[in-house]
Scaffold this active site. Structure first.
Site, mmCIF file in Angstrom:
data_model
loop_
_atom_site.group_PDB
_atom_site.id
_atom_site.type_symbol
_atom_site.label_atom_id
_atom_site.label_comp_id
_atom_site.label_asym_id
_atom_site.label_seq_id
_atom_site.Cartn_x
_atom_site.Cartn_y
_atom_site.Cartn_z
ATOM 1 N N SER A 1 -16.088 -3.580 -8.876
ATOM 2 C CA SER A 1 -17.203 -4.736 -8.887
ATOM 3 C C SER A 1 -17.756 -4.285 -10.094
ATOM 4 O O SER A 1 -19.032 -4.679 -10.277
ATOM 5 C CB SER A 1 -17.806 -4.249 -7.084
ATOM 6 O OG SER A 1 -18.211 -2.309 -7.317
ATOM 7 N N VAL B 1 -7.386 -1.534 -5.293
ATOM 8 C CA VAL B 1 -7.808 0.418 -4.602
ATOM 9 C C VAL B 1 -9.423 0.747 -4.525
ATOM 10 O O VAL B 1 -10.421 -0.062 -4.948
ATOM 11 C CB VAL B 1 -6.385 0.430 -5.721
ATOM 12 C CG1 VAL B 1 -5.564 0.440 -5.112
ATOM 13 C CG2 VAL B 1 -7.197 0.396 -6.749
ATOM 14 N N ASN C 1 -23.910 -7.169 -9.035
ATOM 15 C CA ASN C 1 -24.202 -6.041 -9.040
ATOM 16 C C ASN C 1 -25.155 -4.910 -9.794
ATOM 17 O O ASN C 1 -26.341 -4.358 -9.539
ATOM 18 C CB ASN C 1 -22.707 -5.122 -8.555
ATOM 19 C CG ASN C 1 -21.953 -4.522 -7.710
ATOM 20 O OD1 ASN C 1 -22.599 -4.676 -6.748
ATOM 21 N ND2 ASN C 1 -20.233 -4.400 -8.081
ATOM 22 N N ASP D 1 0.857 -1.144 -0.016
ATOM 23 C CA ASP D 1 0.033 0.006 -0.254
ATOM 24 C C ASP D 1 1.068 0.758 -0.461
ATOM 25 O O ASP D 1 1.984 1.126 0.292
ATOM 26 C CB ASP D 1 -0.609 0.547 1.281
ATOM 27 C CG ASP D 1 -2.116 0.438 0.771
ATOM 28 O OD1 ASP D 1 -1.060 1.879 0.908
ATOM 29 O OD2 ASP D 1 -3.371 0.688 0.937
ATOM 30 N N LYS E 1 -6.969 2.949 -11.093
ATOM 31 C CA LYS E 1 -6.410 1.156 -11.496
ATOM 32 C C LYS E 1 -5.870 1.312 -12.186
ATOM 33 O O LYS E 1 -5.015 0.639 -12.344
ATOM 34 C CB LYS E 1 -8.555 1.365 -12.084
ATOM 35 C CG LYS E 1 -9.381 0.652 -10.848
ATOM 36 C CD LYS E 1 -9.432 -0.538 -10.000
ATOM 37 C CE LYS E 1 -10.805 -0.457 -9.245
ATOM 38 N NZ LYS E 1 -10.489 -1.760 -8.278
ATOM 39 N N HIS F 1 -12.968 -10.447 -9.217
ATOM 40 C CA HIS F 1 -14.470 -9.530 -7.906
ATOM 41 C C HIS F 1 -15.233 -10.528 -6.270
ATOM 42 O O HIS F 1 -15.707 -11.102 -6.996
ATOM 43 C CB HIS F 1 -15.698 -9.220 -8.510
ATOM 44 C CG HIS F 1 -16.898 -8.002 -8.168
ATOM 45 N ND1 HIS F 1 -18.239 -7.715 -8.423
ATOM 46 C CD2 HIS F 1 -15.984 -7.263 -6.234
ATOM 47 C CE1 HIS F 1 -18.350 -6.958 -7.262
ATOM 48 N NE2 HIS F 1 -17.053 -7.484 -6.408
ATOM 49 N N GLU G 1 -12.639 1.924 -6.289
ATOM 50 C CA GLU G 1 -13.544 2.026 -7.663
ATOM 51 C C GLU G 1 -13.446 3.663 -8.474
ATOM 52 O O GLU G 1 -14.399 4.021 -8.204
ATOM 53 C CB GLU G 1 -14.909 1.980 -7.167
ATOM 54 C CG GLU G 1 -14.743 0.151 -7.372
ATOM 55 C CD GLU G 1 -15.023 -0.686 -7.716
ATOM 56 O OE1 GLU G 1 -14.422 -0.133 -8.456
ATOM 57 O OE2 GLU G 1 -15.456 -1.577 -7.412
#
Length: 268
Positions: free
Chosen positions: A104, A75, A175, A17, A82, A125, A77
């Site tokens: 997601s 990380v 989703n 991180d 990304k 996911h 969304e």
């Protein structure tokens, strides 16, 4: 949660991180979760210690990932973030390394486009909390290779998930279904969260949509709406709760209020 799932299957895990304090906080959460599992008898102390020994916080230097067989990005969304991560992964990871994203709903193809190896990119996911929830959506992009797909499916089986292969579209399958389930309309129509959940659970659902939102975390979608300038705390309950720092179960307050044992009660 993803790291815990891997470690419990005997897979060595490197956590990185950009912010050391996030790594420290993450390791404390992992240690707390394993201590709770041992205390309630769902995991032996020996197994918990073994899993912990396989999880190694490794700072923020992407170079430590150079020998990994698979990397899973998790990380926020946000497409720009990304892409930045995958550009760095592409530069340091060995040929053939599977580059997976835990997004997601964002496009796998767009994420893969910043790499020189889109055939190695796939969506993996996990559902929150990843160490508990069994479903794993493996999302194939238009250039994802058969080898990458087969590896992701085998990986899901090894870490004891129910892996399903889905296509690349906004929200994938789970989703997209959740977005159409109607709980928000019921909420804005005057029903309280517990009434909505009681109705859903009376029809056989193990958990109603409002409690599930609290479990997953209200911040996941609300944070990106805030970043993109689409947040509306005056008219959107989730955005309002997010602005107040109420993210659901993880903060102790969301659509419900939670005690130290994560038991839910109505939020007045």
């Amino acid at each position: 949660g993803i790291g815990m799932s891997c470690a419990e299957a005997g897979i060595k895990v490197l956590l990185i991180d950009a912010k050391p304090e996030f790594l420290e906080r993450g390791m404390k959460v992992i240690q707390k979760n394993y201590a709770a599992s041992v205390k309630r008898g769902s995991m032996s102390e020996a197994k918990a210690k073994k899993a912990l020994s396989l999880i190694q916080p490794s700072g923020g230097d992407y170079a430590v990932l150079k020998d990994c067989d698979m990397v899973i990005e998790a990380v926020f969304e946000n497409m720009d973030i990304k892409k930045e991560v995958f550009t760095k992964l592409d530069a340091v990871c060995k040929p053939g390394c599977i580059l997976a994203t835990n997004t997601s709903f964002l496009s796998i193809d767009e994420i893969a486009s910043v790499t020189k190896r889109p055939e190695d990119v796939i969506g993996c996911h996990f559902f929150s909390p990843a160490n508990v929830m069994k479903l794993l959506e493996n999302v194939r992009g238009s250039k994802t290779s058969g080898r990458t797909i087969a590896t992701a499916m085998a990986f899901g089986k090894r870490i004891n998930k129910i892996a399903v292969l889905v296509g690349n579209c906004h929200g994938f399958v789970a989703n997209r279904m959740f977005a159409k389930q109607g709980a928000s309309k019921l909420l804005y129509g005057g029903l309280s969260p517990h009434e909505i959940d009681q109705g859903a659970e009376s029809l056989g659902m193990r958990m109603g949509p409002m409690r599930m939102s609290d479990l997953v975390g209200l911040d996941l979608s609300a944070r990106e709406r805030e970043r993109s300038g689409n947040s509306d705390p005056q008219n959107d309950v989730t955005d309002y709760l997010f602005k107040k720092g109420n993210f659901g179960m993880k903060t102790g307050t969301g659509y419900y209020v939670y005690d130290e044992k994560r038991r839910a009660s109505r939020n007045p």
